[in-house]
Scaffold this motif. Structure first.
Motif, PDB file in Angstrom:
ATOM      1  N   MET A  25       0.819  -1.211   0.000  1.00  0.00           N
ATOM      2  CA  MET A  25       0.000   0.000   0.000  1.00  0.00           C
ATOM      3  C   MET A  25       0.855   1.264   0.000  1.00  0.00           C
ATOM      4  O   MET A  25       0.380   2.327  -0.403  1.00  0.00           O
ATOM      5  N   SER A  26       2.116   1.165   0.438  1.00  0.00           N
ATOM      6  CA  SER A  26       3.016   2.312   0.316  1.00  0.00           C
ATOM      7  C   SER A  26       3.227   2.646  -1.152  1.00  0.00           C
ATOM      8  O   SER A  26       3.090   3.796  -1.574  1.00  0.00           O
ATOM      9  N   GLY A  27       3.552   1.625  -1.949  1.00  0.00           N
ATOM     10  CA  GLY A  27       3.735   1.847  -3.385  1.00  0.00           C
ATOM     11  C   GLY A  27       2.458   2.292  -4.064  1.00  0.00           C
ATOM     12  O   GLY A  27       2.476   3.169  -4.935  1.00  0.00           O
ATOM     13  N   ASP A  28       1.332   1.728  -3.654  1.00  0.00           N
ATOM     14  CA  ASP A  28       0.057   2.112  -4.246  1.00  0.00           C
ATOM     15  C   ASP A  28      -0.301   3.555  -3.923  1.00  0.00           C
ATOM     16  O   ASP A  28      -0.994   4.221  -4.703  1.00  0.00           O
ATOM     17  N   GLY A  29       0.183   4.060  -2.778  1.00  0.00           N
ATOM     18  CA  GLY A  29      -0.188   5.406  -2.346  1.00  0.00           C
ATOM     19  C   GLY A  29       0.722   6.511  -2.837  1.00  0.00           C
ATOM     20  O   GLY A  29       0.423   7.693  -2.624  1.00  0.00           O
ATOM     21  N   PHE A  30       1.833   6.165  -3.495  1.00  0.00           N
ATOM     22  CA  PHE A  30       2.769   7.183  -3.951  1.00  0.00           C
ATOM     23  C   PHE A  30       2.101   8.271  -4.779  1.00  0.00           C
ATOM     24  O   PHE A  30       2.402   9.451  -4.667  1.00  0.00           O
ATOM     25  N   GLU A  31       1.197   7.864  -5.647  1.00  0.00           N
ATOM     26  CA  GLU A  31       0.646   8.780  -6.647  1.00  0.00           C
ATOM     27  C   GLU A  31      -0.458   9.691  -6.120  1.00  0.00           C
ATOM     28  O   GLU A  31      -0.873  10.635  -6.783  1.00  0.00           O
ATOM     29  N   GLY A  57     -11.871   4.625  -9.320  1.00  0.00           N
ATOM     30  CA  GLY A  57     -12.648   4.414  -8.107  1.00  0.00           C
ATOM     31  C   GLY A  57     -13.770   3.417  -8.303  1.00  0.00           C
ATOM     32  O   GLY A  57     -14.052   2.601  -7.424  1.00  0.00           O
ATOM     33  N   GLY A  58     -14.413   3.466  -9.470  1.00  0.00           N
ATOM     34  CA  GLY A  58     -15.477   2.504  -9.758  1.00  0.00           C
ATOM     35  C   GLY A  58     -14.949   1.079  -9.821  1.00  0.00           C
ATOM     36  O   GLY A  58     -15.562   0.152  -9.278  1.00  0.00           O
ATOM     37  N   ALA A  59     -13.807   0.911 -10.468  1.00  0.00           N
ATOM     38  CA  ALA A  59     -13.198  -0.416 -10.554  1.00  0.00           C
ATOM     39  C   ALA A  59     -12.768  -0.913  -9.181  1.00  0.00           C
ATOM     40  O   ALA A  59     -12.950  -2.087  -8.839  1.00  0.00           O
ATOM     41  N   ALA A  60     -12.211  -0.015  -8.363  1.00  0.00           N
ATOM     42  CA  ALA A  60     -11.772  -0.384  -7.015  1.00  0.00           C
ATOM     43  C   ALA A  60     -12.960  -0.809  -6.155  1.00  0.00           C
ATOM     44  O   ALA A  60     -12.870  -1.774  -5.382  1.00  0.00           O
ATOM     45  N   ALA A  61     -14.077  -0.091  -6.291  1.00  0.00           N
ATOM     46  CA  ALA A  61     -15.274  -0.435  -5.528  1.00  0.00           C
ATOM     47  C   ALA A  61     -15.801  -1.811  -5.943  1.00  0.00           C
ATOM     48  O   ALA A  61     -16.206  -2.621  -5.096  1.00  0.00           O
ATOM     49  N   LEU A  62     -15.799  -2.086  -7.237  1.00  0.00           N
ATOM     50  CA  LEU A  62     -16.251  -3.384  -7.737  1.00  0.00           C
ATOM     51  C   LEU A  62     -15.360  -4.509  -7.217  1.00  0.00           C
ATOM     52  O   LEU A  62     -15.846  -5.554  -6.769  1.00  0.00           O
ATOM     53  N   ALA A  63     -14.043  -4.282  -7.270  1.00  0.00           N
ATOM     54  CA  ALA A  63     -13.108  -5.304  -6.793  1.00  0.00           C
ATOM     55  C   ALA A  63     -13.239  -5.519  -5.293  1.00  0.00           C
ATOM     56  O   ALA A  63     -13.182  -6.655  -4.804  1.00  0.00           O
ATOM     57  N   LEU A  85      -0.011  -9.200  -9.596  1.00  0.00           N
ATOM     58  CA  LEU A  85       0.423  -9.222 -10.993  1.00  0.00           C
ATOM     59  C   LEU A  85      -0.372  -8.236 -11.842  1.00  0.00           C
ATOM     60  O   LEU A  85       0.174  -7.599 -12.753  1.00  0.00           O
ATOM     61  N   LEU A  86      -1.661  -8.092 -11.522  1.00  0.00           N
ATOM     62  CA  LEU A  86      -2.497  -7.150 -12.265  1.00  0.00           C
ATOM     63  C   LEU A  86      -2.027  -5.718 -12.029  1.00  0.00           C
ATOM     64  O   LEU A  86      -1.955  -4.903 -12.962  1.00  0.00           O
ATOM     65  N   TRP A  87      -1.674  -5.401 -10.784  1.00  0.00           N
ATOM     66  CA  TRP A  87      -1.205  -4.049 -10.452  1.00  0.00           C
ATOM     67  C   TRP A  87       0.058  -3.709 -11.229  1.00  0.00           C
ATOM     68  O   TRP A  87       0.143  -2.664 -11.880  1.00  0.00           O
ATOM     69  N   VAL A  88       1.045  -4.604 -11.181  1.00  0.00           N
ATOM     70  CA  VAL A  88       2.343  -4.325 -11.817  1.00  0.00           C
ATOM     71  C   VAL A  88       2.190  -4.194 -13.334  1.00  0.00           C
ATOM     72  O   VAL A  88       2.701  -3.244 -13.944  1.00  0.00           O
ATOM     73  N   SER A  89       1.478  -5.131 -13.959  1.00  0.00           N
ATOM     74  CA  SER A  89       1.342  -5.099 -15.417  1.00  0.00           C
ATOM     75  C   SER A  89       0.571  -3.879 -15.891  1.00  0.00           C
ATOM     76  O   SER A  89       0.975  -3.198 -16.851  1.00  0.00           O
ATOM     77  N   MET A  90      -0.522  -3.555 -15.213  1.00  0.00           N
ATOM     78  CA  MET A  90      -1.330  -2.404 -15.637  1.00  0.00           C
ATOM     79  C   MET A  90      -0.617  -1.086 -15.343  1.00  0.00           C
ATOM     80  O   MET A  90      -0.757  -0.113 -16.096  1.00  0.00           O
ATOM     81  N   HIS A  91       0.142  -1.032 -14.269  1.00  0.00           N
ATOM     82  CA  HIS A  91       0.875   0.190 -13.943  1.00  0.00           C
ATOM     83  C   HIS A  91       1.946   0.469 -14.998  1.00  0.00           C
ATOM     84  O   HIS A  91       2.123   1.618 -15.428  1.00  0.00           O
ATOM     85  N   LEU A 116      -8.703  -2.476 -10.094  1.00  0.00           N
ATOM     86  CA  LEU A 116      -9.172  -3.763  -9.587  1.00  0.00           C
ATOM     87  C   LEU A 116      -8.140  -4.430  -8.685  1.00  0.00           C
ATOM     88  O   LEU A 116      -8.465  -5.331  -7.918  1.00  0.00           O
ATOM     89  N   ALA A 117      -6.881  -3.990  -8.792  1.00  0.00           N
ATOM     90  CA  ALA A 117      -5.762  -4.754  -8.234  1.00  0.00           C
ATOM     91  C   ALA A 117      -5.606  -4.641  -6.721  1.00  0.00           C
ATOM     92  O   ALA A 117      -5.560  -5.649  -6.009  1.00  0.00           O
ATOM     93  N   TYR A 118      -5.495  -3.401  -6.190  1.00  0.00           N
ATOM     94  CA  TYR A 118      -5.160  -3.295  -4.766  1.00  0.00           C
ATOM     95  C   TYR A 118      -6.248  -3.849  -3.848  1.00  0.00           C
ATOM     96  O   TYR A 118      -5.928  -4.496  -2.827  1.00  0.00           O
ATOM     97  N   PRO A 119      -7.572  -3.659  -4.166  1.00  0.00           N
ATOM     98  CA  PRO A 119      -8.570  -4.271  -3.277  1.00  0.00           C
ATOM     99  C   PRO A 119      -8.485  -5.791  -3.301  1.00  0.00           C
ATOM    100  O   PRO A 119      -8.690  -6.445  -2.277  1.00  0.00           O
TER     101      PRO A 119
END
Length: 430
Positions: A25-31, A57-63, A85-91, A116-119
């Protein structure tokens, strides 16, 4: 279930999973602090930048909504691996083909999918906690989860970019985030492989798994206590998400605080929650989950919300007085931590669906808090929004009187000990 061994409520068998969540979540929160501005600096309009985050946000809520059931039917470890894997590839695709090529449709596509990845990663770990930790220790275990979440996205993820951006720039910082996410993801993949036992739901047929997935919706209508718990969880973080919208208008716009002072006050709130999440998680096992939520969460947040408005209004531009309600809110909002344990206990045969509803509640709170503010502000100003949140907290307190939760608390253990003692005494006498 694993052994009861823990460090102040932190399960030893899941220790590295908690660390992995904080690092991920540290890496996810950088941005968070600069990506919207970075997108507009590339030549896109504020509305276009906002749409990027809306889709995310919509994708995160769904996930978040589906992650509990998904983790239960394919195992939490596998779901965390997919999220990682989804987070790294999509990022990477977002940085190269989206931002790098200034291709707006691809920015929407890749950043939206990354939502979709972090949730899927962190809430699948919640499912692993639910499957692994004894019921009576769930509250303290989840307190540690939210503390690690706050350390990751609230502390490291927010502060580290202030040092890296001058050194490697915004684009370099976005690439640097991958290193943190990879470290957290690999840690989870390698060190959680043998933790816990797969749920029986993992062995269902595809059709049965689809039926189980649908319970993430239907359970709201078939279990009244789950529905009530959902309402309480939605109300839980209204002030957290709502005050972030309205309080800068009060502190900076009217009372003369600088933006830096306001950000420091708000940062203190998040810093306090790191410790209070753990504290209330442990105390909830002794006080009682719902009793704690009622008196310290609902009533506490009602008083803290009023203090957040009336103390600065009364004392004006007084930095230290303004810190008081920030600390108060940091203490009381964390008193809702046992709600994470309440959901699976209310639906023990469908824990994944119960966790999915919990995640849905958190997402709805994020959405409804600013929505309530936008509806009330034109008619009753900031004071009206504060009183609306306060009334909802008191309403949640009433709901805690209606909901029925059979908590497997330490009280039960004590009563068993007394019973065993009395039996032993009787045997000795005989």
């Amino acid at each position: 279930m694993q052994s009861d061994k823990n460090w102040f409520g932190l399960p030893k068998s899941l220790f590295w999973g908690y660390v992995a969540v904080a690092i991920f979540m540290s890496g996810d929160g950088f941005e968070m602090a600069f990506l919207s501005k970075h997108i507009t600096d590339l030549g896109f309009s504020p509305a276009e930048s906002a749409l990027v985050f809306t889709l995310y946000g919509g994708a995160a809520a769904l996930a978040a909504w589906s992650s509990g059931v998904v983790a239960e039917i394919i195992t939490p470890q596998r779901a965390m691996r997919i999220g990682f894997l989804l987070w790294v590839s999509m990022h990477i695709l977002f940085l190269t083909m989206g931002l790098g090529m200034k291709n707006y449709p691809l920015m929407l596509l890749f950043y939206g999918i990354r939502g979709l990845a972090y949730p899927l990663f962190i809430y699948s770990f919640v499912m692993l906690v639910v499957q692994t930790v004894p019921k009576h220790q769930l509250s303290s275990a989840m307190g540690w989860f939210w503390a690690m979440y706050s350390i990751g996205i609230g502390c490291i993820g927010s502060y580290l970019p202030s040092f890296t951006i001058p050194f490697m720039g915004e684009t370099g910082t976005l690439w640097f985030a991958i290193a943190w996410v990879v470290a957290g993801g690999l840690m989870a993949m390698l060190l959680l492989r043998k933790v816990g036992q797969p749920s029986e739901k993992a062995h269902l047929s595809t059709r049965e798994k689809m039926t189980e997935l649908s319970r993430a919706v239907t359970i709201l209508f078939t279990n009244r206590n789950i529905f009530l718990a959902c309402l309480i969880r939605i109300i839980n973080t209204l002030s957290l998400f709502g005050f972030a919208v309205i309080m800068p208008m009060l502190f900076v716009g009217r009372l003369g605080f600088t933006m830096s002072e306001w950000l420091q006050i708000w940062a203190v709130f998040f810093f306090v929650t790191i410790f209070t999440n753990v504290m209330w998680g442990i105390l909830g096992e002794y006080i009682g989950w719902i009793r704690q939520v009622r008196w310290f969460g609902c009533l506490g947040c009602a008083l803290s919300s009023l203090a957040f408005y009336y103390l600065p209004v009364t004392f004006g531009h007084n930095y230290w007085v303004a810190m008081i309600p920030a600390v108060m809110l940091g203490i009381t909002v964390a008193a809702f931590v046992p709600m994470t344990a309440v959901f699976p206990v209310l639906e023990p045969k469908h824990k994944g669906a119960a966790i999915s509803i919990y995640n849905l509640s958190a997402g709805l709170s994020n959405f409804l808090a600013p929505a309530i503010a936008s509806m009330v502000l034109p008619f009753f100003d900031i004071k009206g929004v504060v009183w609306t949140y306060t009334a909802l907290y008191l309403f949640a307190g009433v709901l805690t009187l209606i909901i029925r939760v059979e908590q497997p608390a330490r009280v039960t253990q004590k009563s068993q000990t007394k019973r065993w003692t009395s039996v032993a005494t009787a045997n000795n006498k005989s």
